[in-house]
Design a protein around this motif. Structure first.
Motif, PDB file in Angstrom:
ATOM      1  N   SER A 100       0.805  -1.216   0.000  1.00 28.98           N
ATOM      2  CA  SER A 100       0.000   0.000   0.000  1.00 28.98           C
ATOM      3  C   SER A 100       0.838   1.265   0.000  1.00 28.98           C
ATOM      4  O   SER A 100       0.294   2.356   0.153  1.00 28.98           O
ATOM      5  CB  SER A 100      -0.914  -0.006   1.224  1.00 28.98           C
ATOM      6  N   ILE A 103      -0.307   3.869  -2.710  1.00 30.19           N
ATOM      7  CA  ILE A 103      -1.634   4.395  -2.389  1.00 30.19           C
ATOM      8  C   ILE A 103      -1.560   5.279  -1.155  1.00 30.19           C
ATOM      9  O   ILE A 103      -2.185   6.335  -1.091  1.00 30.19           O
ATOM     10  CB  ILE A 103      -2.648   3.246  -2.200  1.00 30.19           C
ATOM     11  N   ARG A 104      -0.781   4.852  -0.166  1.00 26.83           N
ATOM     12  CA  ARG A 104      -0.637   5.638   1.066  1.00 26.83           C
ATOM     13  C   ARG A 104      -0.011   6.999   0.753  1.00 26.83           C
ATOM     14  O   ARG A 104      -0.437   8.029   1.283  1.00 26.83           O
ATOM     15  CB  ARG A 104       0.202   4.872   2.083  1.00 26.83           C
ATOM     16  N   VAL A 106      -0.142   8.670  -2.125  1.00 24.18           N
ATOM     17  CA  VAL A 106      -1.154   9.481  -2.826  1.00 24.18           C
ATOM     18  C   VAL A 106      -2.190   9.992  -1.829  1.00 24.18           C
ATOM     19  O   VAL A 106      -2.629  11.151  -1.908  1.00 24.18           O
ATOM     20  CB  VAL A 106      -1.811   8.657  -3.959  1.00 24.18           C
ATOM     21  N   HIS A 107      -2.569   9.163  -0.887  1.00 17.40           N
ATOM     22  CA  HIS A 107      -3.550   9.560   0.128  1.00 17.40           C
ATOM     23  C   HIS A 107      -3.000  10.706   0.986  1.00 17.40           C
ATOM     24  O   HIS A 107      -3.713  11.688   1.238  1.00 17.40           O
ATOM     25  CB  HIS A 107      -3.907   8.348   0.997  1.00 17.40           C
ATOM     26  N   VAL A 153     -10.686  13.345  -3.537  1.00 14.53           N
ATOM     27  CA  VAL A 153      -9.453  12.567  -3.710  1.00 14.53           C
ATOM     28  C   VAL A 153      -9.089  11.864  -2.397  1.00 14.53           C
ATOM     29  O   VAL A 153      -8.703  10.690  -2.393  1.00 14.53           O
ATOM     30  CB  VAL A 153      -8.296  13.465  -4.208  1.00 14.53           C
ATOM     31  N   ARG A 156     -11.440   8.906  -2.012  1.00 16.12           N
ATOM     32  CA  ARG A 156     -11.131   7.816  -2.939  1.00 16.12           C
ATOM     33  C   ARG A 156      -9.864   7.082  -2.517  1.00 16.12           C
ATOM     34  O   ARG A 156      -9.836   5.852  -2.486  1.00 16.12           O
ATOM     35  CB  ARG A 156     -10.970   8.339  -4.369  1.00 16.12           C
ATOM     36  N   THR A 157      -8.824   7.828  -2.165  1.00 10.19           N
ATOM     37  CA  THR A 157      -7.570   7.168  -1.774  1.00 10.19           C
ATOM     38  C   THR A 157      -7.724   6.456  -0.429  1.00 10.19           C
ATOM     39  O   THR A 157      -7.115   5.408  -0.209  1.00 10.19           O
ATOM     40  CB  THR A 157      -6.396   8.155  -1.734  1.00 10.19           C
ATOM     41  N   ASP A 160      -9.287   3.278  -1.348  1.00  9.41           N
ATOM     42  CA  ASP A 160      -8.272   2.410  -1.964  1.00  9.41           C
ATOM     43  C   ASP A 160      -7.362   1.794  -0.898  1.00  9.41           C
ATOM     44  O   ASP A 160      -6.966   0.630  -1.011  1.00  9.41           O
ATOM     45  CB  ASP A 160      -7.440   3.187  -2.988  1.00  9.41           C
TER      46      ASP A 160
END
Length: 195
Positions: A100, A103-104, A106-107, A153, A156-157, A160
């Motif tokens: 992750s 994704i982490r 981007v989050h 965003v 969504r993240t 995810d």
């Protein structure tokens, strides 16, 4: 009446004879069934409680009521598989963790962008209160739009990130496990299979 006594008297010895034969026969059957180990001279046997084990052997096929194939929602690499074949699992139990880090990142970037957009909105709000200029109103509208986008965003993240944790949807047993840590996994590939 004399004839009635005679009939009863003639049947009695025959009945006693049949009864004696039955007693001897039942004693012989009991001796045969016990293998000749009947107690002698009035002795008794002690009765002790014990478990009686019954075994049942059969050939056949056991089929699961339902089979659940579980896989990742998003493509990625398997980080950790938390179960082995034969493990019993509960509904909601963590089965697989997908990598992750991307994704982490981007989050976290989206959360930072959201914080910055909120700060710009507060600055525009302060400018609007002091000067009531059209420019400040436009800046505030733009900041509001930026906040809505950043919130979407972040949501969504965040979703995810949750999808990198594969949980068991049912209580069951892991009957097969696909993949190993470090291998790529696609949504079409089941990782564990539960019954």
């Amino acid at each position: 009446m004399t004839s009635g006594k005679k009939v009863f008297g003639s049947r009695l010895p025959r009945r006693l004879g049949v009864l004696a034969v039955l007693c001897v026969a039942s004693g012989g059957v009991a001796m045969a069934l016990s293998g000749g180990n009947l107690p002698r001279n009035g002795s008794t046997a002690t009765v002790r409680p014990r478990d009686i084990v019954h075994a049942f052997v059969a050939l056949g096929r056991i089929e699961a009521e339902r089979t659940v194939r579980i896989g990742p929602v998003l493509p990625g690499r398997i980080e950790t598989i938390h179960v082995a074949e034969g493990d019993e699992v509960e509904a909601g139990q963590l089965l697989v963790t997908m990598e992750s880090a991307t994704i982490r990142a981007v989050h976290e970037e989206a959360r930072s962008a959201l914080a910055a957009a909120r700060a710009r909105r507060e600055q525009a709000k302060a400018a609007l209160g002091m000067a009531r200029r059209g420019e400040a109103k436009e800046t505030m509208r733009a900041a509001d739009a930026e906040i809505r986008h950043a919130e979407a965003v972040v949501a969504r993240t965040g979703s995810d990130l949750e999808k990198t944790r594969i949980l068991s949807p049912i209580r069951g047993v892991v009957v097969h496990r696909h993949g190993e840590p470090g291998e790529a996994a696609l949504p079409s590939m089941p990782t564990p299979i539960l019954v």
